[in-house]
Design a protein around this motif. Structure first.
Motif, PDB file in Angstrom:
ATOM      1  N   ILE A   1       0.807  -1.224   0.000  1.00 37.85           N
ATOM      2  CA  ILE A   1       0.000   0.000   0.000  1.00 37.85           C
ATOM      3  C   ILE A   1       0.841   1.275   0.000  1.00 37.85           C
ATOM      4  O   ILE A   1       0.322   2.352   0.270  1.00 37.85           O
ATOM      5  CB  ILE A   1      -0.969   0.013   1.204  1.00 37.85           C
ATOM      6  N   GLY A   2       2.128   1.175  -0.310  1.00 37.01           N
ATOM      7  CA  GLY A   2       2.964   2.368  -0.360  1.00 37.01           C
ATOM      8  C   GLY A   2       3.578   2.675   0.991  1.00 37.01           C
ATOM      9  O   GLY A   2       2.862   3.048   1.927  1.00 37.01           O
ATOM     10  N   ALA A   3       4.885   2.509   1.080  1.00 40.75           N
ATOM     11  CA  ALA A   3       5.579   2.592   2.373  1.00 40.75           C
ATOM     12  C   ALA A   3       6.000   4.018   2.695  1.00 40.75           C
ATOM     13  O   ALA A   3       7.185   4.356   2.691  1.00 40.75           O
ATOM     14  CB  ALA A   3       6.779   1.649   2.373  1.00 40.75           C
ATOM     15  N   ASP A   4       5.008   4.887   3.000  1.00 41.66           N
ATOM     16  CA  ASP A   4       5.346   6.280   3.326  1.00 41.66           C
ATOM     17  C   ASP A   4       5.523   6.502   4.822  1.00 41.66           C
ATOM     18  O   ASP A   4       5.900   7.590   5.256  1.00 41.66           O
ATOM     19  CB  ASP A   4       4.274   7.229   2.788  1.00 41.66           C
ATOM     20  N   GLY A   5       5.242   5.490   5.642  1.00 39.68           N
ATOM     21  CA  GLY A   5       5.436   5.611   7.077  1.00 39.68           C
ATOM     22  C   GLY A   5       4.322   6.329   7.815  1.00 39.68           C
ATOM     23  O   GLY A   5       4.384   6.461   9.031  1.00 39.68           O
ATOM     24  N   ALA A   6       3.289   6.769   7.098  1.00 41.70           N
ATOM     25  CA  ALA A   6       2.151   7.446   7.731  1.00 41.70           C
ATOM     26  C   ALA A   6       1.018   6.438   7.920  1.00 41.70           C
ATOM     27  O   ALA A   6       0.800   5.558   7.091  1.00 41.70           O
ATOM     28  CB  ALA A   6       1.687   8.617   6.875  1.00 41.70           C
ATOM     29  N   ILE A   7       0.272   6.591   9.007  1.00 45.93           N
ATOM     30  CA  ILE A   7      -0.839   5.684   9.298  1.00 45.93           C
ATOM     31  C   ILE A   7      -2.124   6.338   8.822  1.00 45.93           C
ATOM     32  O   ILE A   7      -2.719   7.186   9.486  1.00 45.93           O
ATOM     33  CB  ILE A   7      -0.922   5.364  10.808  1.00 45.93           C
ATOM     34  N   GLY A   8      -2.528   5.946   7.604  1.00 48.07           N
ATOM     35  CA  GLY A   8      -3.728   6.507   6.996  1.00 48.07           C
ATOM     36  C   GLY A   8      -4.848   5.492   6.897  1.00 48.07           C
ATOM     37  O   GLY A   8      -4.763   4.386   7.446  1.00 48.07           O
ATOM     38  N   PRO A   9      -5.930   5.815   6.170  1.00 48.19           N
ATOM     39  CA  PRO A   9      -7.104   4.949   6.079  1.00 48.19           C
ATOM     40  C   PRO A   9      -6.810   3.551   5.523  1.00 48.19           C
ATOM     41  O   PRO A   9      -7.330   2.558   6.036  1.00 48.19           O
ATOM     42  CB  PRO A   9      -8.043   5.724   5.143  1.00 48.19           C
ATOM     43  N   LYS A  10      -5.980   3.472   4.480  1.00 51.57           N
ATOM     44  CA  LYS A  10      -5.682   2.164   3.891  1.00 51.57           C
ATOM     45  C   LYS A  10      -4.975   1.255   4.889  1.00 51.57           C
ATOM     46  O   LYS A  10      -5.259   0.053   4.958  1.00 51.57           O
ATOM     47  CB  LYS A  10      -4.825   2.330   2.634  1.00 51.57           C
TER      48      LYS A  10
END
Length: 533
Positions: free
Chosen positions: A275-284
């Motif tokens: 799901i894309g490793a941006d390090g932020a905890i989002g809805p996905k």
């Protein structure tokens, strides 16, 4: 496939002696039948076999295998030797026990067989009637066929109805049983090997069942804004606990601060979920964290089933594998992975077909013969609005009626196939190709095409496929890719291609991965595997 509530009791049935209170109504002793005093030269009456099959719904579908197996043995018993039950029987019962424990699959459990087997294991209790020996022999054979069919062949369903058009692996369960009996080796996998991916994925089942048993998997509430490093809120403690239990976080400190350790754990989880490793905890990410262990177990089971269908890999030379939900192409030379390349696959409405073929041609600076469906639904409406539409998009009409003209796009920078395509002739009109829309490869979910597979590094793939021909070099490939005239190249040897659909798998680092069921293939297969009787 059904989950068993308490596996300890089942294991005890295998290990403990039957005390007369087992499946008595099914295993009544016929005292009118002489007791067996010698197990030498036991032969089966074919009429007895017919009677057994007519009265046993579970094994009736294996009638041909029963007849073929015993006919080639001249109807001699297979599971008994001069001392009674042979080592093959003990080995198979242990194999069943181990498989049931790992897979939590009650359909592999047979209480009647367990009762008879335990009675034979306790030879000191009593002697055995001919009827008991016969039933034990035939139940072992039938249970083996049932086990082998389920574990090595998979569902009886028409897999094409489930969106799978790769030729199914062929297993002769009669020959498989004969190999086990003849060699005395009940490690069935030596005779009908499941692929390495199956073994890797199934090894995670005990971990998932442990998570399921522990419970405490309440849904984490969604937030309006994503959480970032240095944020401090109560929900972070819950997320830390979950990532710790899943193995992404090395230790659980139970604090509410989004620290660097959690940031790394979030990236680890995101990579595993694709799901894309941006390090932020989002809805996905919250959605993925809320998927329960029971749901993950079912997802693993569905993918193990597909892995049972897979034919052996092409290990003699190069082959290419694409995993649709992963949006990834893997290029192998024999057993060695040479490269992995991001790909774009079909949308849910224009899904890429799961099938196999042979890559035979590379086409540089290709024309794009626009499919009639796209002409009808997209190009004709555009032509009605703009009479210069074809010219602006470097297209030309090559024939056909006004109601559905034949359209092709010329080689060049606007060509939808990009600078090169790779053909493996098939009935689905699917192939690999370049694309001028390079920005789409940066998306984590890449189902954008009309069904064909767009390759993120087409030049790299072309160089690999042509590497053994000294007449090909980077300059020549660049020149042809940028040309204005289409150039076909026939490969000296066809390259096997397999386009798969696995939403649960273990990567080359040994890490468990999950992906979204973008075409709902998992859903359809689960309906077959877990249908309530």
């Amino acid at each position: 496939m059904k989950s068993i509530g308490i596996f300890v009791s089942i294991m005890l049935l295998y290990l403990c002696v039957a005390c007369g209170n087992g499946d008595d109504k099914n295993v009544e002793r016929d005292t009118s039948i002489n007791e067996i005093t010698s197990f030498n030269n036991l032969f089966l009456d074919s009429n007895k076999l017919e009677g057994f099959l007519s009265g046993n719904n579970r094994f009736r579908k294996y009638e041909k295998q029963f007849i073929d197996f015993y006919k080639q043995r001249n109807y001699e018993y297979a599971w008994f030797d001069s001392s009674g039950l042979g080592e093959q029987a003990r080995g198979f019962i242990n194999l069943l026990s181990s498989t049931i424990s790992t897979m939590h699959d009650s359909s592999l459990y047979n209480s009647k067989l367990v009762t008879l087997y335990n009675a034979f294991e306790d030879n000191a209790v009593r002697k055995h009637t001919a009827e008991e020996v016969l039933n034990t022999e035939l139940l072992l054979t039938g249970q083996f066929f049932h086990y082998a069919a389920k574990m090595y062949k998979g569902t009886d369903s028409n897999i094409a109805d489930l969106g799978w058009f790769i030729p199914r692996k062929k297993i002769n369960i009669t020959a498989l049983l004969d190999s086990v009996i003849q060699t005395g080796n009940t490690e069935v996998d030596k005779f009908a090997a499941l692929n390495a991916e199956y073994k890797k994925l199934s090894s995670f089942l005990p971990f998932l069942y442990k998570l399921e048993k522990e419970g405490n998997w309440d849904s984490i509430p969604q937030r309006k804004k994503a959480l970032h490093i240095n944020d401090d809120t109560v929900i972070i403690a819950t997320i830390k606990d979950r990532l710790y239990r899943l193995g992404d976080l090395a230790y659980n400190d139970s604090t509410t601060l989004f620290d660097s350790a959690l940031f790394s754990a979030v990236q680890s989880f995101q990579r595993r979920m694709g799901i894309g490793a941006d390090g932020a905890i989002g809805p996905k990410m919250i959605e993925e964290l809320n998927i329960t262990p029971a749901q993950r177990i079912q997802q693993v089971m569905v993918n193990l089933e597909r892995m049972r269908w897979m034919p052996p890999p092409h290990r003699d030379h190069e082959f290419i594998a694409v995993n649709i939900p992963e949006y990834k192409m893997y290029v192998y030379n024999e057993d060695t992975l040479k490269m992995d390349i991001n790909v774009i696959v079909g949308t849910a409405a224009n899904s890429t077909v799961v099938f196999s073929g042979d890559l035979k041609y590379i086409v540089f600076a290709p024309y794009w013969k626009v499919p009639s469906k796209i002409v009808r639904n997209e190009i004709l409406p555009a032509m009605r609005k703009d009479t210069g539409y074809l010219r602006k998009h470097q297209m030309e009409r090559t024939g056909g009626p006004d109601t559905l003209p034949a359209i092709r796009q010329l080689p060049g920078p606007l060509n939808s196939l990009g600078k090169v395509k790779f053909l493996f002739p098939n009935n689905y009109d699917i192939y690999f190709h370049d694309t001028p829309n390079r920005n789409l490869f940066s998306a984590s979910s890449r189902s954008f095409s009309h069904g064909c597979i767009r390759v993120g590094e087409p030049k790299k793939l072309a160089e690999f496929l042509l590497r053994n021909d000294t007449s090909w070099n980077e300059t020549r490939i660049d020149t042809l890719m940028s040309g204005v005239k289409e150039k076909w190249v026939t490969l000296p040897r066809a390259i096997p291609v397999v386009i798969t659909y696995f939403t649960a798998f273990v990567d080359d680092q040994g890490i468990l991965n999950f992906r979204r069921d973008i075409y709902k293939h998992d859903e359809k297969l689960a309906d077959k595997l877990f249908a309530k009787e």
